[in-house]
Design a protein around this motif. Structure first.
Motif, PDB file in Angstrom:
ATOM      1  N   GLU A  12       3.675 -53.239  24.919  1.00  0.00           N
ATOM      2  CA  GLU A  12       4.533 -54.225  25.794  1.00  0.00           C
ATOM      3  C   GLU A  12       4.361 -52.299  26.836  1.00  0.00           C
ATOM      4  O   GLU A  12       4.901 -52.747  28.376  1.00  0.00           O
ATOM      5  CB  GLU A  12       5.718 -53.208  26.101  1.00  0.00           C
ATOM      6  CG  GLU A  12       6.544 -52.829  25.548  1.00  0.00           C
ATOM      7  CD  GLU A  12       7.296 -53.238  23.650  1.00  0.00           C
ATOM      8  OE1 GLU A  12       7.769 -52.748  23.087  1.00  0.00           O
ATOM      9  OE2 GLU A  12       6.214 -53.932  23.310  1.00  0.00           O
ATOM     10  N   ASP A  13       3.474 -51.814  26.263  1.00  0.00           N
ATOM     11  CA  ASP A  13       3.492 -50.617  26.887  1.00  0.00           C
ATOM     12  C   ASP A  13       1.882 -51.351  28.063  1.00  0.00           C
ATOM     13  O   ASP A  13       1.814 -50.616  28.292  1.00  0.00           O
ATOM     14  CB  ASP A  13       3.009 -49.195  26.584  1.00  0.00           C
ATOM     15  CG  ASP A  13       4.952 -48.372  25.491  1.00  0.00           C
ATOM     16  OD1 ASP A  13       5.508 -49.380  26.449  1.00  0.00           O
ATOM     17  OD2 ASP A  13       4.605 -48.034  24.739  1.00  0.00           O
ATOM     18  N   ILE A  14       0.863 -51.672  27.391  1.00  0.00           N
ATOM     19  CA  ILE A  14      -0.397 -51.128  27.782  1.00  0.00           C
ATOM     20  C   ILE A  14      -0.780 -52.094  29.392  1.00  0.00           C
ATOM     21  O   ILE A  14      -0.936 -51.119  29.948  1.00  0.00           O
ATOM     22  CB  ILE A  14      -1.146 -52.836  27.212  1.00  0.00           C
ATOM     23  CG1 ILE A  14      -1.036 -52.157  25.019  1.00  0.00           C
ATOM     24  CG2 ILE A  14      -2.439 -53.031  27.584  1.00  0.00           C
ATOM     25  CD1 ILE A  14      -2.092 -53.057  24.552  1.00  0.00           C
ATOM     26  N   PRO A  15       0.133 -52.386  30.307  1.00  0.00           N
ATOM     27  CA  PRO A  15      -0.043 -52.536  31.484  1.00  0.00           C
ATOM     28  C   PRO A  15      -0.089 -51.507  32.332  1.00  0.00           C
ATOM     29  O   PRO A  15      -0.565 -51.621  33.555  1.00  0.00           O
ATOM     30  CB  PRO A  15       0.850 -53.717  31.364  1.00  0.00           C
ATOM     31  CG  PRO A  15       0.995 -54.389  30.478  1.00  0.00           C
ATOM     32  CD  PRO A  15       1.074 -53.346  29.706  1.00  0.00           C
ATOM     33  N   VAL A  16       1.144 -50.995  31.549  1.00  0.00           N
ATOM     34  CA  VAL A  16       1.365 -49.725  32.922  1.00  0.00           C
ATOM     35  C   VAL A  16       0.110 -48.583  32.401  1.00  0.00           C
ATOM     36  O   VAL A  16      -0.186 -47.400  33.156  1.00  0.00           O
ATOM     37  CB  VAL A  16       2.511 -48.914  32.135  1.00  0.00           C
ATOM     38  CG1 VAL A  16       3.043 -49.960  33.080  1.00  0.00           C
ATOM     39  CG2 VAL A  16       2.849 -48.270  31.321  1.00  0.00           C
ATOM     40  N   GLY A  18      -3.623 -48.456  32.239  1.00  0.00           N
ATOM     41  CA  GLY A  18      -4.318 -48.675  33.335  1.00  0.00           C
ATOM     42  C   GLY A  18      -3.513 -48.105  34.601  1.00  0.00           C
ATOM     43  O   GLY A  18      -4.287 -47.009  35.746  1.00  0.00           O
ATOM     44  N   ILE A  19      -2.626 -48.139  35.186  1.00  0.00           N
ATOM     45  CA  ILE A  19      -1.769 -47.940  36.523  1.00  0.00           C
ATOM     46  C   ILE A  19      -1.404 -46.108  36.343  1.00  0.00           C
ATOM     47  O   ILE A  19      -1.713 -45.561  37.275  1.00  0.00           O
ATOM     48  CB  ILE A  19      -0.435 -48.581  36.301  1.00  0.00           C
ATOM     49  CG1 ILE A  19      -0.494 -49.803  36.911  1.00  0.00           C
ATOM     50  CG2 ILE A  19       0.893 -48.216  37.594  1.00  0.00           C
ATOM     51  CD1 ILE A  19       0.457 -50.756  36.643  1.00  0.00           C
ATOM     52  N   THR A  41     -10.462 -48.998  34.012  1.00  0.00           N
ATOM     53  CA  THR A  41      -9.377 -47.810  32.905  1.00  0.00           C
ATOM     54  C   THR A  41      -9.432 -48.174  31.297  1.00  0.00           C
ATOM     55  O   THR A  41     -10.606 -49.073  31.495  1.00  0.00           O
ATOM     56  CB  THR A  41      -7.868 -47.985  33.485  1.00  0.00           C
ATOM     57  OG1 THR A  41      -7.707 -49.600  33.520  1.00  0.00           O
ATOM     58  CG2 THR A  41      -7.622 -47.490  35.266  1.00  0.00           C
ATOM     59  N   LEU A  44      -8.303 -53.354  28.648  1.00  0.00           N
ATOM     60  CA  LEU A  44      -7.834 -54.513  27.925  1.00  0.00           C
ATOM     61  C   LEU A  44      -7.901 -53.762  26.227  1.00  0.00           C
ATOM     62  O   LEU A  44      -6.301 -53.969  25.518  1.00  0.00           O
ATOM     63  CB  LEU A  44      -7.029 -55.735  28.103  1.00  0.00           C
ATOM     64  CG  LEU A  44      -6.513 -56.361  27.699  1.00  0.00           C
ATOM     65  CD1 LEU A  44      -4.635 -55.980  27.611  1.00  0.00           C
ATOM     66  CD2 LEU A  44      -5.979 -57.710  28.231  1.00  0.00           C
ATOM     67  N   GLN A  48      -5.543 -52.779  23.141  1.00  0.00           N
ATOM     68  CA  GLN A  48      -4.800 -53.300  21.913  1.00  0.00           C
ATOM     69  C   GLN A  48      -5.328 -52.604  20.953  1.00  0.00           C
ATOM     70  O   GLN A  48      -4.243 -53.069  20.005  1.00  0.00           O
ATOM     71  CB  GLN A  48      -5.397 -54.735  22.244  1.00  0.00           C
ATOM     72  CG  GLN A  48      -4.421 -55.676  23.249  1.00  0.00           C
ATOM     73  CD  GLN A  48      -5.202 -57.088  23.978  1.00  0.00           C
ATOM     74  OE1 GLN A  48      -5.932 -57.522  23.240  1.00  0.00           O
ATOM     75  NE2 GLN A  48      -4.172 -57.590  24.363  1.00  0.00           N
TER      76      GLN A  48
END
Length: 171
Positions: A12-16, A18-19, A41, A44, A48
């Motif tokens: 669940e940390d993966i989306p942040v 790249g930000i 970045t 994905l 993962q």
């Protein structure tokens, strides 16, 4: 000093990630390396795989992920692949804590060295790593894998006239 927690990254940390990476890379805007701001970045699939393998550590402040570190291998050597901290949380010891945590775990695991590559002409890159004991590896001492990294990065447009490999001896 900011209170934070270091922990292994979760899916669940993966989306942040790249930000955080994009925000941290904004510092390059004022350097000759503004090309780093191309928006790319950590892919994905790579994120993962790295999370599943336990190769990403995150720093969390009040439940929010504000920084992260990626470790990989370059041949037989452990390699620091990325450290990114949100600028709003920068200069509070989070990046240093992530780096020290990696060094401690690497030593405990019996790793002999830790390598990385970074910009030699950016004030917050090479000098920061040097303060933590990393030394520049002269080109004549590069491993075949280090040469391959430099060639691959060169093919992506990264100028190795301003980049170095560095190594920390752990054992």
């Amino acid at each position: 000093m900011t209170s934070f927690v270091l922990r292994p990254a979760r899916a669940e940390d993966i989306p942040v990630l790249g930000i955080i990476e994009r925000a941290a890379d904004e510092r390059y805007r004022q350097t000759r390396h503004a090309a780093f701001l191309d928006g790319e970045t950590i892919p994905l699939e790579a994120a993962q795989r790295a999370v599943a393998a336990g190769r990403i550590t995150v720093a969390e402040v009040d439940g929010e992920v504000v920084g992260w570190l990626l470790v990989a291998r370059v041949g037989a050597e452990l390699c620091l692949g990325q450290v990114s901290v949100l600028p709003s949380h920068g200069r509070r010891g989070i990046g240093t804590a992530l780096l020290r945590d990696l060094i401690e775990h690497a030593r405990a695991a019996g790793e002999r060295t830790l390598v990385l590559n970074t910009q030699s002409d950016v004030a917050w890159n090479m000098p920061w790593y040097a303060r933590h004991g990393f030394v520049v590896v002269p080109e004549e001492r590069w491993s075949a894998e280090m040469r391959a990294v430099a060639e691959a990065q060169g093919a992506m447009g990264i100028d190795w006239n301003f980049r170095v490999h560095m190594r920390l001896t752990l054992a």
